[in-house]
Design a protein around this motif. Structure first.
Motif, mmCIF file in Angstrom:
data_model
loop_
_atom_site.group_PDB
_atom_site.id
_atom_site.type_symbol
_atom_site.label_atom_id
_atom_site.label_comp_id
_atom_site.label_asym_id
_atom_site.label_seq_id
_atom_site.Cartn_x
_atom_site.Cartn_y
_atom_site.Cartn_z
ATOM 1 N N CYS A 232 0.858 -1.190 0.000
ATOM 2 C CA CYS A 232 0.000 0.000 0.000
ATOM 3 C C CYS A 232 0.888 1.233 0.000
ATOM 4 C CB CYS A 232 -0.914 -0.002 1.217
ATOM 5 S SG CYS A 232 -2.095 -1.376 1.243
ATOM 6 N N ARG A 233 0.599 2.178 -0.859
ATOM 7 C CA ARG A 233 1.543 3.265 -1.130
ATOM 8 C C ARG A 233 1.589 4.342 -0.056
ATOM 9 N NH1 ARG A 233 -0.477 2.428 -7.095
ATOM 10 N NH2 ARG A 233 1.151 0.967 -7.769
ATOM 11 N N PHE A 234 0.729 4.256 0.949
ATOM 12 C CA PHE A 234 0.727 5.222 2.038
ATOM 13 C C PHE A 234 1.383 4.658 3.289
ATOM 14 C CE2 PHE A 234 -3.040 2.621 2.378
ATOM 15 C CZ PHE A 234 -3.113 2.315 3.730
ATOM 16 N N CYS A 235 1.720 3.389 3.298
ATOM 17 C CA CYS A 235 2.088 2.684 4.527
ATOM 18 C C CYS A 235 3.598 2.537 4.650
ATOM 19 C CB CYS A 235 1.413 1.316 4.560
ATOM 20 S SG CYS A 235 1.805 0.373 6.048
ATOM 21 N N ALA A 331 -5.363 3.725 -6.711
ATOM 22 C CA ALA A 331 -4.180 4.585 -6.705
ATOM 23 C C ALA A 331 -3.244 4.240 -5.555
ATOM 24 C CB ALA A 331 -4.604 6.046 -6.627
ATOM 25 N N MET A 332 -3.817 3.923 -4.398
ATOM 26 C CA MET A 332 -2.974 3.601 -3.237
ATOM 27 C C MET A 332 -2.508 2.150 -3.244
ATOM 28 S SD MET A 332 -5.784 3.331 -0.130
ATOM 29 C CE MET A 332 -6.793 4.700 -0.648
ATOM 30 N N ASN A 333 -2.901 1.378 -4.274
ATOM 31 C CA ASN A 333 -2.493 -0.026 -4.398
ATOM 32 C C ASN A 333 -3.023 -0.864 -3.234
ATOM 33 O OD1 ASN A 333 -1.119 -1.845 -6.160
ATOM 34 N ND2 ASN A 333 0.495 -2.075 -4.632
ATOM 35 N N LYS A 334 -4.285 -0.645 -2.883
ATOM 36 C CA LYS A 334 -4.878 -1.273 -1.714
ATOM 37 C C LYS A 334 -5.139 -2.760 -1.913
ATOM 38 C CE LYS A 334 -6.888 -1.812 2.234
ATOM 39 N NZ LYS A 334 -6.050 -2.033 3.411
ATOM 40 N N ASN A 335 -5.185 -3.229 -3.176
ATOM 41 C CA ASN A 335 -5.532 -4.636 -3.426
ATOM 42 C C ASN A 335 -6.841 -4.990 -2.703
ATOM 43 O OD1 ASN A 335 -3.098 -5.780 -4.945
ATOM 44 N ND2 ASN A 335 -2.127 -4.811 -3.167
ATOM 45 N N PHE A 336 -7.848 -4.177 -2.979
ATOM 46 C CA PHE A 336 -9.119 -4.229 -2.258
ATOM 47 C C PHE A 336 -10.214 -4.776 -3.159
ATOM 48 C CE2 PHE A 336 -13.165 -2.351 -0.992
ATOM 49 C CZ PHE A 336 -13.162 -2.489 0.394
ATOM 50 N N TRP A 412 9.739 7.147 3.270
ATOM 51 C CA TRP A 412 9.915 5.781 2.797
ATOM 52 C C TRP A 412 8.643 5.198 2.200
ATOM 53 C CZ3 TRP A 412 14.727 5.531 2.157
ATOM 54 C CH2 TRP A 412 15.623 6.050 3.098
ATOM 55 N N THR A 413 7.748 6.065 1.722
ATOM 56 C CA THR A 413 6.578 5.632 0.971
ATOM 57 C C THR A 413 6.553 6.391 -0.345
ATOM 58 O OG1 THR A 413 4.994 7.313 1.720
ATOM 59 C CG2 THR A 413 5.320 5.403 3.159
ATOM 60 N N PRO A 414 5.854 5.888 -1.362
ATOM 61 C CA PRO A 414 5.722 6.654 -2.607
ATOM 62 C C PRO A 414 5.104 8.036 -2.396
ATOM 63 C CG PRO A 414 5.099 4.371 -2.959
ATOM 64 C CD PRO A 414 5.293 4.530 -1.483
ATOM 65 N N LEU A 415 4.301 8.188 -1.339
ATOM 66 C CA LEU A 415 3.651 9.469 -1.089
ATOM 67 C C LEU A 415 4.569 10.470 -0.392
ATOM 68 C CD1 LEU A 415 0.054 8.301 -0.132
ATOM 69 C CD2 LEU A 415 0.822 9.320 -2.272
ATOM 70 N N GLN A 416 5.836 10.116 -0.184
ATOM 71 C CA GLN A 416 6.756 11.102 0.390
ATOM 72 C C GLN A 416 6.952 12.297 -0.548
ATOM 73 O OE1 GLN A 416 10.440 9.019 1.119
ATOM 74 N NE2 GLN A 416 10.981 8.847 -1.047
ATOM 75 N N TRP A 417 6.609 12.140 -1.814
ATOM 76 C CA TRP A 417 6.676 13.258 -2.761
ATOM 77 C C TRP A 417 5.416 14.125 -2.747
ATOM 78 C CZ3 TRP A 417 9.404 8.797 -3.950
ATOM 79 C CH2 TRP A 417 10.743 8.967 -4.327
ATOM 80 N N ALA A 418 4.357 13.665 -2.078
ATOM 81 C CA ALA A 418 3.068 14.350 -2.144
ATOM 82 C C ALA A 418 2.998 15.521 -1.176
ATOM 83 C CB ALA A 418 1.936 13.360 -1.836
ATOM 84 N N ALA A 527 -3.135 5.406 -11.127
ATOM 85 C CA ALA A 527 -3.934 4.323 -10.532
ATOM 86 C C ALA A 527 -3.554 2.957 -11.093
ATOM 87 C CB ALA A 527 -5.425 4.590 -10.707
ATOM 88 N N LEU A 528 -2.253 2.707 -11.203
ATOM 89 C CA LEU A 528 -1.754 1.435 -11.720
ATOM 90 C C LEU A 528 -1.361 0.522 -10.569
ATOM 91 C CD1 LEU A 528 0.506 2.770 -14.623
ATOM 92 C CD2 LEU A 528 -1.828 1.854 -14.788
ATOM 93 N N ALA A 529 -1.595 -0.763 -10.727
ATOM 94 C CA ALA A 529 -1.369 -1.724 -9.649
ATOM 95 C C ALA A 529 0.050 -2.285 -9.681
ATOM 96 C CB ALA A 529 -2.365 -2.867 -9.744
ATOM 97 N N THR A 530 0.550 -2.622 -8.510
ATOM 98 C CA THR A 530 1.776 -3.388 -8.347
ATOM 99 C C THR A 530 1.422 -4.635 -7.541
ATOM 100 O OG1 THR A 530 3.197 -1.437 -8.371
ATOM 101 C CG2 THR A 530 4.109 -3.412 -7.349
ATOM 102 N N PRO A 531 1.827 -5.826 -7.966
ATOM 103 C CA PRO A 531 1.458 -7.033 -7.231
ATOM 104 C C PRO A 531 2.124 -7.100 -5.871
ATOM 105 C CG PRO A 531 3.006 -7.552 -8.981
ATOM 106 C CD PRO A 531 2.617 -6.121 -9.178
ATOM 107 N N PRO A 532 1.544 -7.850 -4.930
ATOM 108 C CA PRO A 532 2.176 -8.025 -3.613
ATOM 109 C C PRO A 532 3.512 -8.747 -3.726
ATOM 110 C CG PRO A 532 -0.134 -8.703 -3.578
ATOM 111 C CD PRO A 532 0.232 -8.502 -5.013
ATOM 112 N N CYS A 533 4.275 -8.697 -2.633
ATOM 113 C CA CYS A 533 5.544 -9.418 -2.595
ATOM 114 C C CYS A 533 5.295 -10.912 -2.809
ATOM 115 C CB CYS A 533 6.227 -9.228 -1.240
ATOM 116 S SG CYS A 533 6.687 -7.531 -0.878
ATOM 117 N N PRO A 534 6.196 -11.607 -3.503
ATOM 118 C CA PRO A 534 6.025 -13.049 -3.714
ATOM 119 C C PRO A 534 6.015 -13.800 -2.392
ATOM 120 C CG PRO A 534 7.758 -12.152 -5.123
ATOM 121 C CD PRO A 534 7.406 -11.078 -4.155
ATOM 122 N N GLU A 535 5.217 -14.865 -2.329
ATOM 123 C CA GLU A 535 5.149 -15.649 -1.101
ATOM 124 C C GLU A 535 6.481 -16.292 -0.757
ATOM 125 O OE1 GLU A 535 1.961 -18.426 -1.080
ATOM 126 O OE2 GLU A 535 0.399 -16.914 -1.416
ATOM 127 N N ALA A 536 7.321 -16.494 -1.762
ATOM 128 C CA ALA A 536 8.624 -17.125 -1.524
ATOM 129 C C ALA A 536 9.571 -16.206 -0.764
ATOM 130 C CB ALA A 536 9.254 -17.550 -2.845
#
Length: 555
Positions: A232-235, A331-336, A412-418, A527-536
């Motif tokens: 999540c891009r705010f976290c 936009a925040m990549n919430k995967n909701f 340390w979040t993408p929103l540090q530029w906001a 508002a483009l998605a990035t997948p979660p970290c791989p389970e591995a």
């Protein structure tokens, strides 16, 4: 390093050590005692240091009514301790640090302290952005305490007992892993990580103390997982606690058996991702140990898990909505998943939970009336799902509580530029959302104070130039200091940063690359998605930079 010594007091008071032949250490939580006793990281540090034979560790809390800070264990004055360790958990603690030093007759600027005491800080803020407070500190431990803080303190103890001057003591630790001594250590200072391989969390944190005075009363806090894979891009936790790690169920069982608590509070950033969650809860229930869970992901609330929670007496469930509209959540990549959320609401109501708590954030870049109109429609669907679950009965979810906070663009979040929204905008947003909620029977609104959020944002995003502001805040309070310095705050908070702007916190290296964070900021705006970290585990995808960071750790 090996496993940390086990230490659990429950309600007992720690036995005091003699100071002779030891380095006296003040472990300071610059907040109220009830908060400290409900803070896992501070207690992990106590467990790590207190058993060491060369250290005499005593606990301190911030008591604003007390004329001088004194040990909760011995009553000794803070000014008597040659090593003072502050646990920084919230930006709002900064003025309390200065107040405690001043009240103990310790000069608040490190440059004015030629001799002992030596003042260090650690905790999550120490590897998020400690730099507004840096002029008061001799140094910082950057990262997770289990990954080397005890070695630093042992080295300082040897210097103290040999009669070394403070300057020599600082020099002895300046190049140790995780240590940042201004002007002496290499920059950027690398974050230390309690990590062995893949997704293991071999030594999960747990409480030293259980108290009826704690915020989480009479509860043993137990760490299930650390870090979060969802991006999540705010976290900030998704960055500063990488890589995501899970505890072993057998290890947690041993802790519970050793401590014999009446109630356990499970702590983690992604509880429902832990594959052993339900088996562990069943194991606790068989032993008649009560439990409490933090916020859960709607897509992890299976019929089986919810049924078990209700059967064992849980009356409320907390879910995170985060954004008012699909566009903002994307936009925040919430995967909701709205479908999963509404299905969870229906299940919760059908199983006759009383209360559904929902968290949301306002103040997103680009947020507008259009998003709030969509929120109105979505809350209507939540109301329908709740009533569908009730099936015409008078039982089920009686109250939906929507708690709304203000977006604080964190380091340390993408929103540090906001840029951050101004106070007037945030007040209008809270008023608008409150009006929407008031249109639904059985829904209740609560909102964060925008002025307090702006203070937090100022301290989260500033650097050493804010130290005079902190000195003023230590005298008159943060809110009053902000009112007197409103124009300066607006210049920090109201401007969107440029791509090549350098941030104060980049004197640290937490492992996530700047290039990755900026690419995620660009994705936010589209508002483009990035997948979660791989389970591995980290090291598989290579996107964020953690794989190379961890490779260097191995070497």
């Amino acid at each position: 390093m090996g496993a940390a010594p086990r230490l659990y007091y429950g309600r007992a008071v720690p036995e005091l050590k003699e100071w002779g032949g030891r380095l006296p250490v003040a472990l300071v939580y610059p907040g109220r005692m009830d908060h400290a006793l409900s803070t896992l990281g501070w207690q992990v540090v106590y467990r790590l240091l207190a058993p060491r034979g060369e250290l005499a560790v005593e606990r301190f809390f911030w008591e604003p009514a007390s004329p001088r800070p004194r040990s909760a264990d011995s009553g000794r004055d803070l000014g008597l301790f040659p090593l003072v360790l502050f646990s920084l958990n919230f930006e709002g603690d900064f003025p309390s640090v200065l107040s405690m030093l001043r009240s103990a007759s310790v000069p608040i600027r490190a440059s004015d302290r030629a001799q002992w005491p030596l003042v260090l800080a650690g905790g999550p803020i120490a590897f998020l952005n400690p730099f507004p407070l840096l002029p008061a500190l001799d140094g910082i431990f950057v990262g997770e305490a289990e990954a080397g803080l005890d070695a630093v303190c042992r080295t300082l103890a040897a210097k103290w007992m040999s009669g070394a001057e403070k300057d020599a003591a600082l020099e002895s630790v300046a190049r140790m892993p995780g240590v940042f001594i201004p002007g002496r250590s290499r920059e950027p200072a690398r974050r230390r990580i309690a990590w062995t391989a893949h997704t293991d969390l071999p030594e999960p944190g747990y409480s030293c103390f259980v108290s009826s005075e704690a915020q989480f009363r009479d509860m043993l806090l137990l760490e299930v997982n650390r870090g979060c894979p969802y991006g999540c891009r705010f976290c900030a936790a998704g960055s500063i606690y990488k890589p995501p790690r899970h505890a072993h169920m057998a290890r947690l069982q041993r802790i519970v058996e050793e401590c014999s608590p009446h109630k356990v509070g499970l702590v983690g950033t992604a509880l429902t991702d832990w594959p052993d969650l339900l088996p562990f809860l069943r194991w606790l229930a068989e032993r008649k140990v009560k439990f409490s869970l933090s916020s859960l992901r709607a897509d992890g609330l299976t019929e089986e898990l919810l049924g078990f929670l209700r059967h064992t007496g849980t009356r409320s469930v907390t879910l995170a909505l985060e954004g008012a509209s699909r566009r903002l959540r994307a936009a925040m990549n919430k995967n909701f998943s709205e479908g999963a959320f509404l299905k969870a609401v229906e299940r919760i109501s059908r199983m006759q939970f009383n209360t559904l708590k929902v968290y949301m954030i306002t103040g997103w870049p680009g947020e507008s009336e259009k998003d709030w109109t969509e929120l109105d429609g979505f809350l209507g669907r939540v109301d329908e799902a709740r009533n569908l679950g009730r099936g015409g009965r008078n039982k089920g979810v009686e109250l939906v509580s929507l708690s709304v906070s203000c977006l604080v663009p964190k380091p340390w979040t993408p929103l540090q530029w906001a840029a951050m929204r101004d106070e007037a905008w945030l007040k209008r947003a809270m008023k608008r959302i409150k009006k929407i909620v008031s249109g639904y029977r059985g829904m209740r609104f609560s909102g964060e104070n925008p002025a307090q959020a702006r203070v937090q944002a100022l301290l989260a995003r500033g650097g050493e130039e804010l130290f005079p502001f902190l000195e003023e805040a230590a005298d008159i309070g943060l809110s009053a200091a902000l009112r007197e310095n409103g124009a300066s705050a607006d210049s920090i908070l109201g401007r969107e940063a440029g791509r090549d702007d350098i941030f104060p916190w980049e004197r640290l290296n937490v492992g996530v690359s700047r290039k990755f964070l900026y690419s995620e900021w660009v994705k936010y705006r589209h508002a483009l998605a990035t997948p979660p970290c791989p389970e591995a585990g980290c090291g598989v995808c290579g996107l964020c930079g953690m794989h190379s960071f961890l490779d260097q750790e191995r070497n």
